[in-house]
Design a protein around this motif. Sequence first.
Motif, PDB file in Angstrom:
ATOM      1  N   THR A  55     -20.808 -85.147 -61.774  1.00 56.34           N
ATOM      2  CA  THR A  55     -20.664 -83.877 -61.048  1.00 56.34           C
ATOM      3  C   THR A  55     -19.572 -83.978 -59.990  1.00 56.34           C
ATOM      4  O   THR A  55     -18.769 -83.061 -59.805  1.00 56.34           O
ATOM      5  CB  THR A  55     -22.002 -83.501 -60.393  1.00 56.34           C
ATOM      6  N   GLY A  56     -19.535 -85.117 -59.295  1.00 54.15           N
ATOM      7  CA  GLY A  56     -18.501 -85.300 -58.283  1.00 54.15           C
ATOM      8  C   GLY A  56     -17.107 -85.392 -58.871  1.00 54.15           C
ATOM      9  O   GLY A  56     -16.135 -84.909 -58.270  1.00 54.15           O
ATOM     10  N   ALA A  61     -15.828 -81.791 -60.025  1.00 56.68           N
ATOM     11  CA  ALA A  61     -15.850 -80.722 -59.018  1.00 56.68           C
ATOM     12  C   ALA A  61     -14.438 -80.159 -58.818  1.00 56.68           C
ATOM     13  O   ALA A  61     -13.453 -80.911 -58.759  1.00 56.68           O
ATOM     14  CB  ALA A  61     -16.410 -81.267 -57.703  1.00 56.68           C
ATOM     15  N   ASN A  62     -14.342 -78.844 -58.760  1.00 57.11           N
ATOM     16  CA  ASN A  62     -13.072 -78.126 -58.541  1.00 57.11           C
ATOM     17  C   ASN A  62     -12.036 -78.416 -59.639  1.00 57.11           C
ATOM     18  O   ASN A  62     -10.829 -78.366 -59.399  1.00 57.11           O
ATOM     19  CB  ASN A  62     -12.468 -78.487 -57.182  1.00 57.11           C
ATOM     20  N   HIS A 119     -17.758 -77.737 -65.333  1.00 56.18           N
ATOM     21  CA  HIS A 119     -18.988 -78.128 -64.645  1.00 56.18           C
ATOM     22  C   HIS A 119     -19.937 -78.768 -65.652  1.00 56.18           C
ATOM     23  O   HIS A 119     -19.899 -78.461 -66.851  1.00 56.18           O
ATOM     24  CB  HIS A 119     -19.665 -76.931 -63.957  1.00 56.18           C
TER      25      HIS A 119
END
Length: 376
Positions: A288-289, A292-293, A297
Amino acid sequence: AVPQRGGEVAPMDRLPAETRAWLASTAVSLSFWLGGVSLVAIKCLAYFISGSELIKASIFESLGDVMSSAILAVTQMKVRDDRDIHLYPRGKGRFTPLGILFFSAFAVSTMIGLIIENLEKLFGSSDEEERRDLLRKLFEEQPRLRWGMRDEQLEKLISSYGEEESGGMEGALVCLLVACIIIKSGLLVFCLYAARRGESEIARTVAMDHRNDILGNSLVLIIVAGTVWCQSRGRGGGWLEKVDPSSSLLLALYVLTCWLQTAAEQLRVLSDRRAEEEHAQAVVDFATGRVANSGLHLVEAATYHVGEGYAAKLELEPDRASAQTSVQVAQLLDTLEKDMLTSDLQVMEVHARLRPRQGSETKEDMTWAGQYKPLD
């Protein structure tokens, strides 16, 4: 050094990293060569002197520790060698459990054979035992043949019938067993020191193994020394002959149980079962990290055991505002896989798959993503 609460060393007295690593490696090396190989050699000499079934079972117990350590060392060296990674891209994590499982099969079969042998000695009657019973009956019916010998002297004479002279090696036998305990005690002290000053968990684990070996070897010493003492004084009678096979039977059963448990653990490692919740959550947080962006997802993640490592299956979905090209998405997935493989999560396989966004209505909205398959 002044230890803090819980046995930890104060930061100002902490040893350098090189010294701590040396303490840990020295503890493992000494435990293998001095506490493993040398003890097997000493016990083999003790068995040659006495022929005791109990010492024979103790030899196999120590031999199991030596072989397990050797298998771990060889397989770990093989795992670290990346020259043949193209031949074993996924199987290297299974080398260690497979090696231990192979030796477990050998140890289990050996212990079963030893158990059967001891059962035959316990419940079977040998020719020598029948002859000794005849001698006892003869001396009871003809007291004049005793020539004034006391009961203890007579029993010693009968017990020695049919046996070869040991040449007074009973003292050497006891000394050899005492030497095993002394060696293990010295290693226990050093490993505890290495665990405290070197902050080594493996040294602490090895120290606990030495402690258990000291208890086991002390029990063997007590039984052997007690048997030698009774035989030297002609005490015990027929039941004394059952002490050695019965104690050997109990030790063989214990060793058999330990190796069966070890084999079951290795089978669980090789079964590709789901990882523990804590580790699975760590994989989710890491993935997830990383995405991110990025326009993607994480939707679903599954983590499984693969030998001594893990395999991670990740399914990602594009954000609604995502407008990446196929090349950009492929680069993102490739970077995610490489980052996870080089992390400290012990992940050996990563399967990242991109699936179409749920509720997509336009053909242009990244419908190609469902066909994307990352290269192994």
